[in-house]
Design a protein around this motif. Structure first.
Motif, short mmCIF file in Angstrom:
data_model
loop_
_atom_site.label_atom_id
_atom_site.label_comp_id
_atom_site.label_asym_id
_atom_site.label_seq_id
_atom_site.Cartn_x
_atom_site.Cartn_y
_atom_site.Cartn_z
N SER A 36 0.86 -1.18 0.00
CA SER A 36 0.00 0.00 0.00
C SER A 36 0.89 1.22 0.00
CB SER A 36 -0.91 0.01 1.23
OG SER A 36 -0.16 0.31 2.39
N SER A 76 -4.02 6.99 0.10
CA SER A 76 -4.97 5.97 -0.30
C SER A 76 -5.24 6.04 -1.80
CB SER A 76 -6.29 6.15 0.47
OG SER A 76 -7.20 5.14 0.13
N THR A 117 -7.72 4.69 -4.50
CA THR A 117 -8.95 4.03 -4.90
C THR A 117 -9.56 4.81 -6.06
OG1 THR A 117 -10.24 5.30 -3.28
CG2 THR A 117 -9.43 3.12 -2.59
N ARG A 129 -9.02 3.71 3.62
CA ARG A 129 -7.86 2.85 3.85
C ARG A 129 -8.30 1.40 4.02
NH1 ARG A 129 -2.98 5.60 4.12
NH2 ARG A 129 -2.34 3.53 3.41
N GLU A 138 -8.82 0.08 0.64
CA GLU A 138 -7.53 -0.21 0.04
C GLU A 138 -7.01 -1.57 0.50
OE1 GLU A 138 -4.23 2.24 1.22
OE2 GLU A 138 -3.39 2.18 -0.79
#
Length: 264
Positions: free
Chosen positions: A98, A102, A104, A168, A171
């Motif tokens: 990751s 974030s 997405t 998060r 994610e």
């Protein structure tokens, strides 16, 4: 459940290393950013990488995920030498990461975000011409993953409408869609309120039951609660390694890092 009830899982010393490095070093011109780092990220355990700003945490993280090439040393995924592999090759071996920010697709629903991530595992990754509707057969698995991170009831909401903490969590769900053997998390709790921190810490502890987890983290309370193994960096070198009790008892660590939660 409160943070106080989260604890590191006992594991035998023989727990296998899913990702390891020996003599890992990186220089940028005349600047030596990382020197001779040895580290083992073991299956079923959470390994926390801590240290002050400039300690080399991000460099080590990017070396292990192959976003940087090492100047010296070796990196292994299981028995496979990945030292000179490209990031995409490493990802295919089951190493997922990751980022601090974030990532997405804001205009897509949560379930569609996860379906997109599931494409690679289902042989659809290169079929870019398919519509999202054609991915409907991936929805049951996507819903399972959303349920695991506590987002199933919001499956059809836009990702952009989520709070930061829930983004998060989404994610994490998209990362789990890759069925990782090793999950590397770069400051997964940064910017979260206390309630979101507790939720995410529980989630990370749950995820670590099925894979190896490395997280760069500066929240010492979370490291104490869920970290099984801890590596402390200082000026690009390992200051000490061990479990939280051993690391926190080291006078150098207590003086430099354990006195404040704000140390990175």
């Amino acid at each position: 459940m409160t943070m106080a009830t989260i604890s590191a899982r006992p594991a035998p010393e023989s727990a296998r290393a899913a990702l390891s490095a020996r003599g890992l070093s990186k220089s940028f011109g005349n600047f030596q950013a990382v020197t001779n780092v040895d580290i083992d990220i073991r299956h079923g355990r959470i390994h926390a990488l801590i240290g002050p700003n400039g300690a080399g945490k991000s460099t080590v993280f990017n070396l292990l995920t192959k976003f940087l090439q090492p100047s010296a040393g070796t990196i292994m995924v299981g028995e496979t030498d990945i030292t000179r592999m490209a990031p995409a090759q490493v990802a295919r071996l089951g190493v997922a990461r990751s980022f601090q920010i974030s990532a997405t697709f804001g205009d897509m629903s949560l379930v569609d975000n996860v379906c997109v991530a599931l494409q690679r595992q289902n042989g659809l990754a290169v079929q870019f011409w398919r519509s999202l509707a054609s991915l409907s057969r991936l929805r049951p698995r996507a819903m399972e993953l959303l349920g695991r991170v506590g987002l199933a009831d919001m499956a059809d909401h836009r990702a952009a409408d989520l709070s930061y903490g829930r983004k998060r969590a989404l994610e994490i769900a998209t990362t789990l869609a890759l069925d990782p053997k090793v999950l590397l998390l770069d400051e997964p709790l940064a910017g979260m309120g206390q309630e979101d921190v507790e939720t995410m810490a529980r989630l990370i502890a749950d995820v670590a039951r099925d894979c190896a987890v490395l997280m760069v983290e500066h929240n010492i309370k979370v490291v104490a609660d869920i970290g099984d193994d801890i590596t402390v960096l200082q000026r690009g070198e390992i200051l000490t390694q061990g479990n939280y009790d051993a690391v926190s008892a080291d006078p150098r660590v207590r003086e430099a890092y354990m006195g404040t939660e704000d140390d990175d």
